[in-house]
Design an enzyme around this catalytic site. Structure first.
Site, PDB file in Angstrom:
ATOM      1  CD  GLU A  62      -1.465  -2.485   1.650  1.00 45.25           C
ATOM      2  OE1 GLU A  62      -0.302  -2.541   2.122  1.00 45.25           O
ATOM      3  OE2 GLU A  62      -2.204  -3.481   1.565  1.00 45.25           O
ATOM      4  CG  ASP A 121     -12.605 -10.365   7.661  1.00 43.29           C
ATOM      5  OD1 ASP A 121     -12.812 -11.590   7.836  1.00 43.29           O
ATOM      6  OD2 ASP A 121     -12.537  -9.842   6.546  1.00 43.29           O
TER       7      ASP A 121
END
Lengths: 320, 267
Positions: A62, A121
């Protein structure tokens, strides 16, 4: 669903982004897209398929993606980066700060799976600090639309705006209650329901929860104004002050930490310009946890019933 | 430009950057002195740039990712005519023009903000991709420091650039062997650096970073892969009391030391 506020169907806001990006691809040849190996999750696959030479797969990197996006602006291109909100902000804050915000680059940071509604998650991925992180950067526009249609409209609108933008959206399906053909105006709050007793400023899918509160409040004899703050920065100061002066008490609602969120921005404005009692529906200095989105919204105090309680509380605090 | 003129250019740049750091009591003289020959060859022999048209879309781009060596870049850009040399008096001071670390809008010829390490290579990659996309012959050169190779974010583009076959991208590692507070390979051993980079599918060239002929040859070497030039340099090069001295990462020369340095450079 209520009689007063119908919705057409439920859809995820990330799909609104994907649809908007595809449309932009057709309309604006300068739009390019970058993704950090989450193409399916961000719904960027249609753009990738249609415009393979304008799509850049960066891999799970990223920091590199943000730097490349900054560099890619050089010939007038408009890069849209896509990854989860957590990896779009906290993970790459210094890259955004130096190479995008400080450098005033025309990069659109598009972030999905924001907040606790990312769900099972769990807390590592459920960023609740991203709005605060991004709004503190000078010159950064921060947008958090409320449904599929508004996310699509916002995606289209930010391509026409020159400068860095953070666009936040989410994973779960939420009601679609704004028009498909809406024109999205950055920084322009939308009055969803006029009222006189209390102002509820909501952002993201909490706008729907606020509308759901309206009818129950009506039954209690409380006439609530609901305002959709899709742009947290720049905040529509005039709209906030106008409503505050009318109702004289405020509730804010958002899927974010209380620190650094929408409530914080509104409180800052009101304390300077028009001190008004305020209650905030937000996450209270806590990380999330693994669970289903609906259950987590209740557990973390972000549901319609929490908005109602906040309204009852703030009305009692109103100075008469 | 003739070789003798190039040597004179390096002298002018060295003296200018030392004056800047002396006047403003700024640090990083050693980090700037190690890259003077590299900057000289880049701006006077290699880069297709035009001070009269600094934003020409077809230009080559240079990013100094080791932004702390800004005084070297500012002095070089002034020498090349991108802006008036009086700008250099406004370095690192109140209400100045040229900040300690780089703001790309501060003066013509600057391509990217730099200071926080480990960013410039990604930005340069974006520019290289943009050039390919626009079918421009524009080349991108990014200079990083050896210490900067400690940053994880440098290894992301090191992995990706060869995958994307960015043959218009060149990286120069200023391998001066000293970082902020220690000898580079004592802080974190980079070796075997050449083999590491080769294993990442870069075209690796190792040179003496003060030999301008070697620098020019390396820059002009045609490759089908992105290219990385490991330039062995001497921190503080050209000033005897600074050469290979850790403390000159942060110290700034007083008047007496400045005069001594000028004397050594002019001889």
């Amino acid at each position: 669903m209520s009689a007063k506020f119908p919705f057409t169907e439920k859809k995820d806001t990330r799909s609104g982004f994907g649809a908007g990006l595809l449309e932009l691809g057709k309309k604006n040849p300068n739009v390019v897209a970058l993704c950090a190996d989450l193409t399916g999750s961000l719904k960027m696959d249609a753009f990738e398929k249609e415009f393979p030479d304008r799509f850049f797969q960066i891999g799970i990197a990223e920091a590199n993606m943000m730097g490349i996006a900054a560099g890619l602006t050089i010939g007038g291109k408009i890069p849209f980066t896509g990854t989860f909100a957590n990896f779009s902000t906290g993970r790459v804050y210094d890259q955004i700060r130096q190479s995008i915000a400080y450098s005033g680059k025309n990069v659109k940071i598009c972030a999905s799976h924001a907040g606790i509604t990312l769900g099972e998650d769990g807390a590592t991925h459920q960023i609740l600090e991203d709005i605060g992180l991004m709004k503190m950067l000078p010159g950064m526009v921060v947008i958090n639309p409320c449904d599929y249609n508004q996310t699509k409209a916002a995606t289209l609108a930010i391509a026409d705006y020159v400068g860095p933008v953070y666009l936040r959206f989410g994973r779960p399906s939420v009601p679609i209650f704004t028009p498909a053909d809406q024109k999205f105006e950055i920084g322009k709050a939308i009055v969803m329901n006029e009222g006189k007793d209390v102002s509820i400023f909501a952002t993201g899918h909490l706008v729907w929860k606020a509308l759901m509160a309206v009818e129950e409040l009506e039954a209690m004899g409380i006439n609530a104004e609901v305002i959709n703050i899709h742009t947290i920065k720049p905040l529509d100061n005039a709209a906030v002050l106008k409503s505050a002066m009318k109702t004289k008490c405020i509730v804010t609602a958002e899927e974010h930490q209380m620190n650094g969120g929408l409530g914080d921005s509104i409180a800052q404005l009101l304390s300077r310009e028009y001190p008004t009692p305020i209650e905030m529906v937000a996450v209270k200095d806590s990380f999330g946890e693994s669970g289903t989105p609906d259950q987590l919204m209740v557990k973390y105090g972000l549901d319609t019933s929490d908005i109602i309680k906040a309204v009852q509380k703030v009305i009692k605090r109103k100075m008469v | 430009m003739k070789k003798t003129d190039l040597v004179q250019t390096t002298k002018n740049i060295r003296k200018a950057l030392l004056m800047m750091n002396h006047r403003s009591n700024a640090s990083h003289s050693g980090s700037a002195l190690s890259i003077v020959e590299l900057l000289t060859v880049l701006y006077f022999k290699y880069l297709n740039v035009d001070p009269e048209n600094p934003k020409d879309p077809k230009r080559d781009k240079f990013i100094l990712s080791k932004g702390h060596a800004s005084s070297g870049l500012y002095a070089t850009l002034a020498e090349r005519g991108f802006f008036d040399k009086s700008y250099l008096d406004r370095f690192y001071v109140d209400n100045g023009i040229l900040p300690g670390h780089i703001d790309f809008e501060a003066a013509p010829g600057l391509e990217s903000a730099a200071g926080s390490l480990g960013h410039g290579l990604s930005v340069g990659m974006g520019m290289a991709i943009a050039a390919k996309y626009q079918k421009l012959k524009s080349r991108v050169v990014v200079m990083i420091s050896d210490g900067e190779l400690n940053e994880g974010s440098i290894w992301e583009p090191l992995l990706l650039a060869p995958h994307l076959k960015l043959d218009n991208l060149t990286v120069i590692v200023d391998y001066n062997k000293i970082q902020s507070f220690g000898i580079t390979n004592e802080v974190i051993n980079l070796e075997p650096l050449n083999e590491k980079l080769k294993a990442f599918n870069w075209h690796v060239i190792e040179i003496n970073g003060h030999d301008m002929k070697e620098i020019e040859q390396a820059l002009n070497a045609k490759t089908s892969q992105p290219k990385i030039i490991i330039a062995h340099t001497i921190k503080g090069k050209g000033v005897s009391y600074m050469e290979n001295k850790l403390e000159w990462h942060y110290r700034s020369p007083n008047k007496e030391l400045l005069d001594q340095a000028y004397g050594e450079i002019d001889n």
